[in-house]
Design a protein around this motif. Structure first.
Motif, short mmCIF file in Angstrom:
data_model
loop_
_atom_site.label_atom_id
_atom_site.label_comp_id
_atom_site.label_asym_id
_atom_site.label_seq_id
_atom_site.Cartn_x
_atom_site.Cartn_y
_atom_site.Cartn_z
N ASN A 121 0.83 -1.21 0.00
CA ASN A 121 0.00 0.00 0.00
C ASN A 121 0.86 1.26 0.00
OD1 ASN A 121 -2.74 -0.98 0.01
ND2 ASN A 121 -2.31 -1.84 2.02
N LYS A 122 1.97 1.20 0.70
CA LYS A 122 2.89 2.36 0.68
C LYS A 122 3.46 2.54 -0.72
CE LYS A 122 4.34 1.67 5.50
NZ LYS A 122 5.47 1.26 6.37
N LEU A 123 3.90 1.44 -1.33
CA LEU A 123 4.51 1.49 -2.65
C LEU A 123 3.53 1.92 -3.74
CD1 LEU A 123 6.68 -1.74 -2.39
CD2 LEU A 123 7.52 0.61 -2.44
N SER A 124 2.24 1.72 -3.48
CA SER A 124 1.24 2.13 -4.47
C SER A 124 1.15 3.66 -4.59
CB SER A 124 -0.13 1.56 -4.10
OG SER A 124 -0.61 2.15 -2.89
N MET A 125 1.84 4.38 -3.70
CA MET A 125 1.86 5.84 -3.75
C MET A 125 3.01 6.38 -4.59
SD MET A 125 -0.76 6.45 -1.98
CE MET A 125 -0.63 8.24 -1.84
N LEU A 126 3.81 5.46 -5.14
CA LEU A 126 4.93 5.89 -5.98
C LEU A 126 4.44 6.66 -7.20
CD1 LEU A 126 7.34 2.82 -6.12
CD2 LEU A 126 7.95 5.14 -5.40
N PRO A 127 5.11 7.72 -7.57
CA PRO A 127 4.75 8.46 -8.80
C PRO A 127 4.89 7.56 -10.03
CG PRO A 127 6.26 9.74 -7.44
CD PRO A 127 6.21 8.37 -6.84
N GLY A 128 3.83 7.51 -10.86
CA GLY A 128 3.87 6.71 -12.09
C GLY A 128 3.48 5.26 -11.93
N ILE A 129 3.23 4.82 -10.70
CA ILE A 129 2.91 3.41 -10.46
C ILE A 129 1.45 3.07 -10.78
CG2 ILE A 129 2.15 3.60 -8.05
CD1 ILE A 129 4.39 0.83 -9.48
N GLN A 130 0.59 4.08 -10.84
CA GLN A 130 -0.85 3.83 -10.98
C GLN A 130 -1.19 3.10 -12.27
OE1 GLN A 130 -3.10 4.19 -8.59
NE2 GLN A 130 -1.36 4.81 -7.33
N ASP A 131 -0.54 3.47 -13.36
CA ASP A 131 -0.81 2.79 -14.63
C ASP A 131 -0.39 1.33 -14.58
OD1 ASP A 131 -1.85 5.10 -15.71
OD2 ASP A 131 0.02 5.70 -16.71
N ILE A 132 0.75 1.07 -13.94
CA ILE A 132 1.23 -0.32 -13.81
C ILE A 132 0.27 -1.13 -12.93
CG2 ILE A 132 3.09 -1.75 -12.87
CD1 ILE A 132 5.03 0.47 -13.65
N LEU A 133 -0.17 -0.51 -11.82
CA LEU A 133 -1.13 -1.18 -10.92
C LEU A 133 -2.45 -1.46 -11.61
CD1 LEU A 133 -0.80 0.44 -7.36
CD2 LEU A 133 -0.64 -1.99 -7.96
N LYS A 134 -2.90 -0.49 -12.41
CA LYS A 134 -4.18 -0.65 -13.11
C LYS A 134 -4.11 -1.82 -14.08
CE LYS A 134 -7.48 1.80 -16.05
NZ LYS A 134 -7.75 3.04 -16.81
N GLU A 135 -3.01 -1.89 -14.83
CA GLU A 135 -2.84 -2.98 -15.79
C GLU A 135 -2.76 -4.33 -15.06
OE1 GLU A 135 0.27 -4.44 -19.30
OE2 GLU A 135 0.79 -2.77 -17.98
N PHE A 136 -2.02 -4.35 -13.95
CA PHE A 136 -1.89 -5.57 -13.14
C PHE A 136 -3.26 -6.01 -12.62
CE2 PHE A 136 -0.56 -7.22 -8.73
CZ PHE A 136 -0.51 -8.53 -9.17
N ARG A 137 -4.00 -5.09 -12.09
CA ARG A 137 -5.32 -5.39 -11.53
C ARG A 137 -6.25 -5.94 -12.60
NH1 ARG A 137 -8.83 -3.32 -7.29
NH2 ARG A 137 -10.99 -3.31 -7.98
N GLU A 138 -6.29 -5.29 -13.76
CA GLU A 138 -7.20 -5.72 -14.83
C GLU A 138 -6.90 -7.13 -15.30
OE1 GLU A 138 -6.78 -2.73 -17.81
OE2 GLU A 138 -8.18 -1.33 -16.84
N LYS A 139 -5.60 -7.43 -15.50
CA LYS A 139 -5.22 -8.78 -15.95
C LYS A 139 -5.49 -9.82 -14.86
CE LYS A 139 -1.66 -7.40 -19.27
NZ LYS A 139 -0.21 -7.44 -19.63
N PHE A 140 -5.21 -9.45 -13.61
CA PHE A 140 -5.42 -10.37 -12.49
C PHE A 140 -6.90 -10.71 -12.34
CE2 PHE A 140 -5.70 -11.83 -8.16
CZ PHE A 140 -4.48 -12.43 -7.91
N VAL A 141 -7.75 -9.68 -12.36
CA VAL A 141 -9.20 -9.89 -12.21
C VAL A 141 -9.74 -10.69 -13.38
CG1 VAL A 141 -11.44 -8.73 -12.15
CG2 VAL A 141 -9.55 -7.86 -10.77
N ASP A 142 -9.18 -10.47 -14.58
CA ASP A 142 -9.63 -11.21 -15.76
C ASP A 142 -9.36 -12.71 -15.59
OD1 ASP A 142 -10.60 -11.33 -18.54
OD2 ASP A 142 -8.55 -11.94 -19.00
N PHE A 143 -8.20 -13.05 -15.07
CA PHE A 143 -7.90 -14.47 -14.85
C PHE A 143 -8.76 -15.06 -13.72
CE2 PHE A 143 -4.00 -13.98 -17.38
CZ PHE A 143 -4.03 -15.19 -18.07
#
Length: 524
Positions: free
Chosen positions: A261-283
């Motif tokens: 949760n702390k690392l999710s505050m990194l600048p520029g990480i949101q796009d990577i997290l969003k892509e990760f979440r979408e692929k994870f939820v899809d599986f």
């Protein structure tokens, strides 16, 4: 009036009291003597009177599972309890006691007539499970809130209500309010509700009733939706894929991951997290879809198995019945011949022939049963083999999909590590253009700290994924084991009961010829 126990010795419902009551209310004369000698099974008792016995506490009624009528009036009972086992109760009298709260009735769903006359009850409540309630007597209590009567609207079968002697009855609007809000009533306080009163009550409360009915409809719709969701969730659990049709597993990984949760505050990480979440939820959704499809396939297999078992048992019993019917016709003819024959030799020959036919019938019917046992045993083996193969395929496929969830986590972890190394370099060189939150900045004091934080987050995620996989494997294996055990138990019980049934029938046939008085026929 309820009696107070400062002037009498309070009693508890114990075995001695129950035995005495059952004997007093049981069969009389010779039948009563025999019943007393052999003992009366409490399970056979349908009606029980425990009135005027100074009872303070209700207890020890769990054996009266078939009881339909129970009188506990004119005691000193303070609390409704000890009735959970009386699931067949239809009539309950607790009048003339010291009860202050309506409670302890949750398991009495078949109750039709409830009498709580002359107690100390001030509120109508805790009767939601009494859907069959037809008669409710609450006269001479302390009910004082007119709005509290609205609680009784849930009892659509309620036709007779007595509240006379309660403070609420002194309200000038009591009668019309009650008739308006409880429109299904036929009798109120021992009087038939006439049509003129109904119309007057409806006119007076028409607007308020409309609003109430609208709210009730909304509440019913919400309850139906809640039940639908609960039923749907139950089917998802049976498919071992509950909560995999959404982001629940992904969110669960981060819920117990403070470093992530702390690392999710990194600048520029949101796009990577969003892509990760979408692929994870899809599986996750692929696992869910496959799981529900396989659940339907397993359910169909179980249904077909049960149908096959039922058909086999029905056909087997049909064959046995045909032979038994044929024997019954033979028996009637033979007994008729015995009655008309005066020759002892012929009679002896007929009896011998009869016993031989009985033995033959035993062999035939028991042979059918043995054939059925073998047939069902083979069917059960085939079913278990098919079900095991289906479940193995399901688990193997799901494990493949879960491996892809791990791959996604590993890829995301590598990207996160790469990004953090770049950020660390900038922090060390004081080249960060954006200010980091303090708790996040504390992770970038050196390389070991940030690597450990990323590793801890990664471990939490993998544990969550592994646990979900283990849960699916364990539960699916346990289901097959439990199902097959229940099937084998049921078949063993069926076979044992069938053998006893056949043995008793054949024994009865032999007793019939043994009790046939041939000497009387000869003398005649």
């Amino acid at each position: 009036m309820s009696r107070l126990y400062d002037t009498v010795e309070p009693a508890v419902v114990d075995d001695e009291m129950l035995k005495k009551a059952v004997e007093e209310q049981g069969p009389k004369d010779e039948a009563g003597r025999i019943a007393k000698q052999e003992g009366i099974d409490y399970w056979d008792v349908l009606s029980l009177r425990l009135d005027f016995r100074n009872i303070l506490k209700i207890d020890n009624l769990w054996q009266f599972k078939e009881l339909t009528k129970l009188q506990l009036d004119n005691n000193i009972i303070e609390k409704i309890e000890g009735l959970d086992a009386l699931v067949n109760l239809r009539w309950l009298d607790l009048s003339f006691n010291n009860i202050e709260v309506i409670e302890g009735l949750n398991h009495l769903s078949k109750l039709e007539d409830l009498t709580l006359f002359n107690n100390r009850i001030s509120r109508l409540e805790n009767m939601d499970s009494l859907s069959a309630l037809h008669v409710l007597s609450l006269g001479n209590n302390k009910v004082n809130q007119l709005d509290n009567l609205i609680y009784l609207r849930r009892f659509q079968n309620l036709r007779t209500l007595n509240l006379s002697g309660n403070p609420v009855c002194e309200d000038p609007g009591y009668k019309l309010f009650t008739v308006a809000y409880l429109s299904h009533l036929v009798y109120l306080d021992f009087r038939l509700i006439d049509e003129e009163t109904r119309q007057k009550a409806h006119s007076l409360y028409e607007n308020k009733l409309g609003e109430l009915m609208h709210n009730e409809q909304q509440a019913r719709s919400a309850l139906l939706e809640e039940k639908r969701k609960a039923k749907e969730l139950e089917s998802h659990k049976e498919a071992y894929v509950e909560f995999l049709n959404g982001p629940n597993l992904f969110d669960a990984m981060y819920k117990e991951d403070p470093e992530g949760n702390k690392l999710s505050m990194l600048p520029g990480i949101q796009d990577i997290l969003k892509e990760f979440r979408e692929k994870f939820v899809d599986f996750c959704y692929k696992i869910f879809e496959y799981g529900t499809k396989e659940y339907d396939r397993r359910s169909h297999e179980v249904k077909e198995f049960n149908s096959c078992m039922d058909d086999a048992k029905h056909e087997n019993k049909k064959m046995a019945t045909e032979h038994i019917d044929k024997f019954e016709n033979y028996k009637k003819k033979l007994f008729s011949e015995l009655l008309t024959s005066n020759d002892p030799d012929i009679q002896e020959q007929k009896v011998s022939e009869y016993n031989s036919e009985v033995s033959q019938l035993w062999d035939t019917v028991m042979g059918f049963e043995m054939q059925l046992v073998d047939q069902l045993e083979e069917t059960i083996k085939d079913f278990e083999r098919n079900l095991t193969d289906m479940m193995s395929q399901f688990v193997e496929h799901v494990q493949g999909l879960i491996s892809q969830l791990r791959d996604l986590e590993n890829v995301h972890n590598e990207k996160l590590l790469e990004m953090c190394m770049l950020v660390l370099e900038k922090v060390v060189k004081n080249e960060m253009s954006e200010e980091l939150p303090e708790d996040l900045r504390m992770l970038f004091v050196d390389k070991d700290t940030i690597v450990n934080a990323i590793g801890a987050s990664h471990d939490v995620h993998l544990v969550k994924i592994d646990n979900r996989e283990d849960e699916i494997v364990t539960r699916s294996s346990g289901w097959i084991s439990s199902l097959m055990q229940s099937i084998h138990r049921a078949e063993c019980l069926r076979n044992r009961q069938r053998v006893i049934e056949i043995s008793n029938f054949v024994e009865h046939l032999r007793d019939e010829i043994d009790s046939f008085d041939l000497s009387e026929v000869v003398r005649a």
